[in-house]
Design an enzyme around this catalytic site. Sequence first.
Site, PDB file in Angstrom:
ATOM      1  N   THR A 192       0.823  -1.212   0.000  1.00  0.00           N
ATOM      2  CA  THR A 192       0.000   0.000   0.000  1.00  0.00           C
ATOM      3  C   THR A 192       0.858   1.262   0.000  1.00  0.00           C
ATOM      4  O   THR A 192       1.878   1.334   0.679  1.00  0.00           O
ATOM      5  CB  THR A 192      -0.928   0.007   1.223  1.00  0.00           C
ATOM      6  OG1 THR A 192      -1.757  -1.160   1.180  1.00  0.00           O
ATOM      7  CG2 THR A 192      -1.810   1.237   1.248  1.00  0.00           C
ATOM      8  N   PRO A 207       0.557   5.915  -0.383  1.00  0.00           N
ATOM      9  CA  PRO A 207      -0.370   7.011  -0.101  1.00  0.00           C
ATOM     10  C   PRO A 207      -1.492   7.160  -1.127  1.00  0.00           C
ATOM     11  O   PRO A 207      -2.617   7.500  -0.771  1.00  0.00           O
ATOM     12  CB  PRO A 207       0.544   8.243  -0.090  1.00  0.00           C
ATOM     13  CG  PRO A 207       1.860   7.716   0.379  1.00  0.00           C
ATOM     14  CD  PRO A 207       1.971   6.347  -0.239  1.00  0.00           C
ATOM     15  N   GLN A 245     -37.561 -11.936  22.779  1.00  0.00           N
ATOM     16  CA  GLN A 245     -37.479 -12.488  21.424  1.00  0.00           C
ATOM     17  C   GLN A 245     -36.714 -11.588  20.453  1.00  0.00           C
ATOM     18  O   GLN A 245     -36.037 -12.089  19.545  1.00  0.00           O
ATOM     19  CB  GLN A 245     -38.886 -12.773  20.891  1.00  0.00           C
ATOM     20  CG  GLN A 245     -39.539 -13.976  21.552  1.00  0.00           C
ATOM     21  CD  GLN A 245     -40.890 -14.294  20.939  1.00  0.00           C
ATOM     22  OE1 GLN A 245     -41.594 -13.416  20.434  1.00  0.00           O
ATOM     23  NE2 GLN A 245     -41.271 -15.558  20.980  1.00  0.00           N
ATOM     24  N   GLU A 251      -6.187  -5.948   3.403  1.00  0.00           N
ATOM     25  CA  GLU A 251      -6.053  -7.049   2.441  1.00  0.00           C
ATOM     26  C   GLU A 251      -7.199  -7.056   1.432  1.00  0.00           C
ATOM     27  O   GLU A 251      -7.705  -8.090   1.029  1.00  0.00           O
ATOM     28  CB  GLU A 251      -5.918  -8.395   3.165  1.00  0.00           C
ATOM     29  CG  GLU A 251      -4.660  -8.457   4.018  1.00  0.00           C
ATOM     30  CD  GLU A 251      -4.084  -9.846   4.179  1.00  0.00           C
ATOM     31  OE1 GLU A 251      -4.277 -10.685   3.279  1.00  0.00           O
ATOM     32  OE2 GLU A 251      -3.433 -10.066   5.196  1.00  0.00           O
TER      33      GLU A 251
END
Length: 388
Positions: A125, A127, A280, A364
């Site tokens: 990765t 900027p 419930q 990822e």
Amino acid sequence: MALDSDTLAQLCATLRRFVDEQLIPAEAEVAETDAIPARIVAQMRELGLFGLTAPEEFGGLGLTMEEEVLAIFELGRAAPAFRSMFATNVGIGMQGIAIDGTAEQKAKYLPDLASGALIGSFALTEPDVGSDAGSVRTTARREGDYYILNGTKRFITNAPHAGLFTVMARTDPEKKGAAGVSAFAVERDTPGLSLGKPEKKLGQQGAHVCDVIFDNCRVPIGQLIGGIEGQGFKTAMKVLDKGRLHIAAACVGLSERIIDDMVGYAVQRRQFGKPLADFQLLQAMFADSKADAYAARCMVLDAARKRDSGQDVSLEASCAKMFASEAVGRIADRNVQVHGGNGYIREYRAEQLFRDARLFRIYEGTTQIQQIIIAKALTTEARERAGL
């Protein structure tokens, strides 16, 4: 090599005890100090967690993909920062060398990565470049027996602790896209490599990220992974397919932990004269959460088994990562809701796990990137069937 069923069961049981007895009790300490205690890192090394997937000949356990996800189902039950400590060695920080490295590169680095003596990190990765590996701007210019690297990598997991970086850089500026990208194994003390300050994050305290900066960084040509230029994108994709299944498995583990916390709290907490678990509307949240976690578990196991059989699982890995990461986000949110006001208070850990879970939908490959990958695969398949 696959473990026999008894050995695998024993491994998973050992990891579950480690999580219950060591990791979960230390979560508050890690959240407050933003650091994994040294005693726990030492225990991780003793258990062989850094070498879960490293080849046996280099000191690892050599787990198959299915065995790896079963192990991560257990380890993922603890706050994600613990897994992050060793996960780059198990996955993206080691697999590039393990899969595509030369014999010399494997012999040099894999034993120390497997033992945890060396921390690996994956520098992709940038900027202005996130999930688009083919748009890498960091350059690697050949100069005699060296490559000169220039550029900045951003949000690099474990970078503050890493001794080795798998770096994606463009070796051929004339080739646009993925074809001009190569992968390098760059050691921490290489001249021209420096680190930014660790980032302060929304969650996952104890897992550290920072920039990795290359300023005329001189990398010997022997550090080109596989010894071939232009193979970096292919290496990255091999690593990311495996990494996405690992992340999906971690999401399953955390989902199952949160469900245990959620229901455990609801059966003990009373409102209007009866346990919360008897209402419930809350029971619907439990049911939806269990279905989410079960579906994610089944997807991860199916994709892992297909990968072990030699099939291309890029599509399945993206499906599993997308679904499991979105599911754990829904489950973590429901957990806060079930806890009510207590869910917003640090003591109960619901708010911490809610913040921790948020990152899974980003790293990822974001959910949106997974959607693009899945859609592209489906439309390509449809065009091929139609002869277009």
